[in-house]
Design a protein around this motif. Structure first.
Motif, short mmCIF file in Angstrom:
data_model
loop_
_atom_site.label_atom_id
_atom_site.label_comp_id
_atom_site.label_asym_id
_atom_site.label_seq_id
_atom_site.Cartn_x
_atom_site.Cartn_y
_atom_site.Cartn_z
N MET A 1 0.85 -1.17 0.00
CA MET A 1 0.00 0.00 0.00
C MET A 1 0.90 1.24 0.00
SD MET A 1 -3.23 0.86 2.52
CE MET A 1 -3.62 -0.86 2.62
N SER A 2 0.58 2.20 -0.85
CA SER A 2 1.36 3.41 -0.96
C SER A 2 1.11 4.35 0.21
CB SER A 2 1.00 4.16 -2.25
OG SER A 2 1.19 3.34 -3.36
N VAL A 3 2.11 5.14 0.50
CA VAL A 3 1.95 6.18 1.51
C VAL A 3 1.15 7.32 0.88
CG1 VAL A 3 3.18 7.87 2.92
CG2 VAL A 3 4.11 5.58 2.64
N MET A 66 -15.21 18.98 1.35
CA MET A 66 -15.31 17.55 1.57
C MET A 66 -13.91 16.99 1.83
SD MET A 66 -16.83 14.48 -0.75
CE MET A 66 -18.51 14.81 -0.27
N THR A 67 -13.83 16.12 2.84
CA THR A 67 -12.56 15.50 3.20
C THR A 67 -12.75 14.00 3.34
OG1 THR A 67 -11.92 17.51 4.40
CG2 THR A 67 -10.67 15.51 4.87
N TYR A 68 -11.87 13.24 2.68
CA TYR A 68 -11.82 11.79 2.88
C TYR A 68 -11.00 11.52 4.13
CZ TYR A 68 -13.25 11.01 -2.05
OH TYR A 68 -13.91 10.98 -3.24
N VAL A 69 -11.45 10.58 4.94
CA VAL A 69 -10.73 10.23 6.16
C VAL A 69 -10.12 8.84 5.99
CG1 VAL A 69 -10.89 9.92 8.66
CG2 VAL A 69 -12.35 11.62 7.52
N ASN A 70 -8.81 8.79 6.08
CA ASN A 70 -8.04 7.54 6.01
C ASN A 70 -8.17 6.82 4.68
OD1 ASN A 70 -7.03 8.09 8.49
ND2 ASN A 70 -8.10 6.47 9.57
N ASP A 71 -8.40 7.56 3.60
CA ASP A 71 -8.41 6.97 2.26
C ASP A 71 -6.97 6.82 1.80
OD1 ASP A 71 -9.06 6.27 -0.45
OD2 ASP A 71 -8.68 8.36 -0.98
N ARG A 72 -6.53 5.60 1.60
CA ARG A 72 -5.15 5.34 1.17
C ARG A 72 -5.08 4.87 -0.27
NH1 ARG A 72 -2.14 5.46 6.00
NH2 ARG A 72 -3.43 5.14 7.84
N HIS A 75 -5.03 8.69 -5.37
CA HIS A 75 -3.78 9.42 -5.56
C HIS A 75 -3.96 10.90 -5.23
CE1 HIS A 75 -1.41 6.19 -7.37
NE2 HIS A 75 -2.57 5.77 -7.86
N ASP A 76 -2.92 11.50 -4.68
CA ASP A 76 -2.95 12.92 -4.31
C ASP A 76 -3.40 13.80 -5.47
OD1 ASP A 76 -1.83 11.86 -2.02
OD2 ASP A 76 0.02 13.05 -2.09
N GLU A 77 -2.89 13.53 -6.68
CA GLU A 77 -3.20 14.37 -7.84
C GLU A 77 -4.70 14.36 -8.15
OE1 GLU A 77 -0.89 11.68 -8.18
OE2 GLU A 77 0.73 13.01 -7.53
N ILE A 78 -5.35 13.21 -7.96
CA ILE A 78 -6.80 13.12 -8.22
C ILE A 78 -7.56 13.97 -7.22
CG2 ILE A 78 -8.79 11.56 -8.19
CD1 ILE A 78 -6.88 9.40 -9.33
N LEU A 79 -7.17 13.88 -5.95
CA LEU A 79 -7.84 14.70 -4.93
C LEU A 79 -7.62 16.18 -5.20
CD1 LEU A 79 -6.97 12.61 -1.76
CD2 LEU A 79 -9.19 12.81 -2.86
N GLU A 80 -6.38 16.55 -5.51
CA GLU A 80 -6.07 17.97 -5.76
C GLU A 80 -6.85 18.51 -6.95
OE1 GLU A 80 -1.82 17.66 -6.02
OE2 GLU A 80 -1.60 17.54 -3.84
N VAL A 84 -11.25 17.69 -3.44
CA VAL A 84 -11.54 16.92 -2.23
C VAL A 84 -10.27 16.82 -1.40
CG1 VAL A 84 -12.23 14.66 -1.35
CG2 VAL A 84 -13.36 15.61 -3.35
N GLY A 85 -10.42 16.98 -0.10
CA GLY A 85 -9.27 16.87 0.80
C GLY A 85 -9.14 15.46 1.35
N ARG A 86 -8.03 15.24 2.04
CA ARG A 86 -7.83 13.95 2.70
C ARG A 86 -7.02 14.19 3.97
NH1 ARG A 86 -5.26 9.86 -0.75
NH2 ARG A 86 -3.51 11.29 -0.74
N VAL A 87 -7.39 13.44 5.00
CA VAL A 87 -6.63 13.43 6.24
C VAL A 87 -6.41 11.97 6.62
CG1 VAL A 87 -8.66 13.63 7.73
CG2 VAL A 87 -6.46 14.38 8.56
#
Length: 153
Positions: A1-3, A66-72, A75-80, A84-87
């Motif tokens: 799993m990617s960081v 909107m923020t995704y929580v613990n979505d691993r 990819h960062d680029e898709i969220l950006e 949508v945010g992610r934590v």
């Protein structure tokens, strides 16, 4: 799993309909969360292993974050590009997503506490996987079905 990294959310378009909630990403795509969210007042513990998304609207209910929580997986680029945010919250940790909205990781589950009055908008939580989805809305005690307070000001 990617960081995966935390990603800050952008303001998204929101439309609350009789049948559900429409969120318009910054890249123009829309997602529809079907159904009337179940009202919750206390801590919401999501089912382990589900994708958890928290949406906080502004007071006009036409915009939100909107923020995704613990979505691993995403990819960062898709969220950006979508806004949508992610934590990422490690087990036993807690993080404030937005004033009045806290998330914490308990094992493989996510717990959310929210106070819509402090958030100054409506707070929704979506929990989904390939088998289905559930949605919730935080309301304060004494609120009607629209989240409006019954108390005299």
């Amino acid at each position: 799993m990617s960081v995966r990294n935390d990603v800050s959310p952008d303001t998204l378009g929101v439309e609350l309909t009789e049948d559900g909630i429409v969120v318009e990403y910054t890249d123009g795509r829309e997602v529809f969360y079907n159904g009337i969210p179940k009202k919750v007042q206390d801590t919401l513990r999501t089912q382990p292993g589900k994708l958890v998304q928290v949406l906080v609207t502004d007071p006009t209910e036409t915009e939100g974050v909107m923020t995704y929580v613990n979505d691993r997986k995403t990819h960062d680029e898709i969220l950006e590009s979508s806004g949508v945010g992610r934590v990422i919250v490690e087990p036993g940790e807690e993080e404030e997503l937005f004033p009045g909205v806290m998330v914490r990781s308990e094992g493989y589950a996510v717990e959310v506490d929210a106070d819509p009055e402090i958030a100054r908008g409506r707070v929704f939580v979506f929990e989904e996987d390939e088998l289905g989805e559930r949605s919730f809305e935080f309301v304060n005690e004494g609120s009607d079905e629209n989240g409006e307070s019954d108390a005299d000001d």
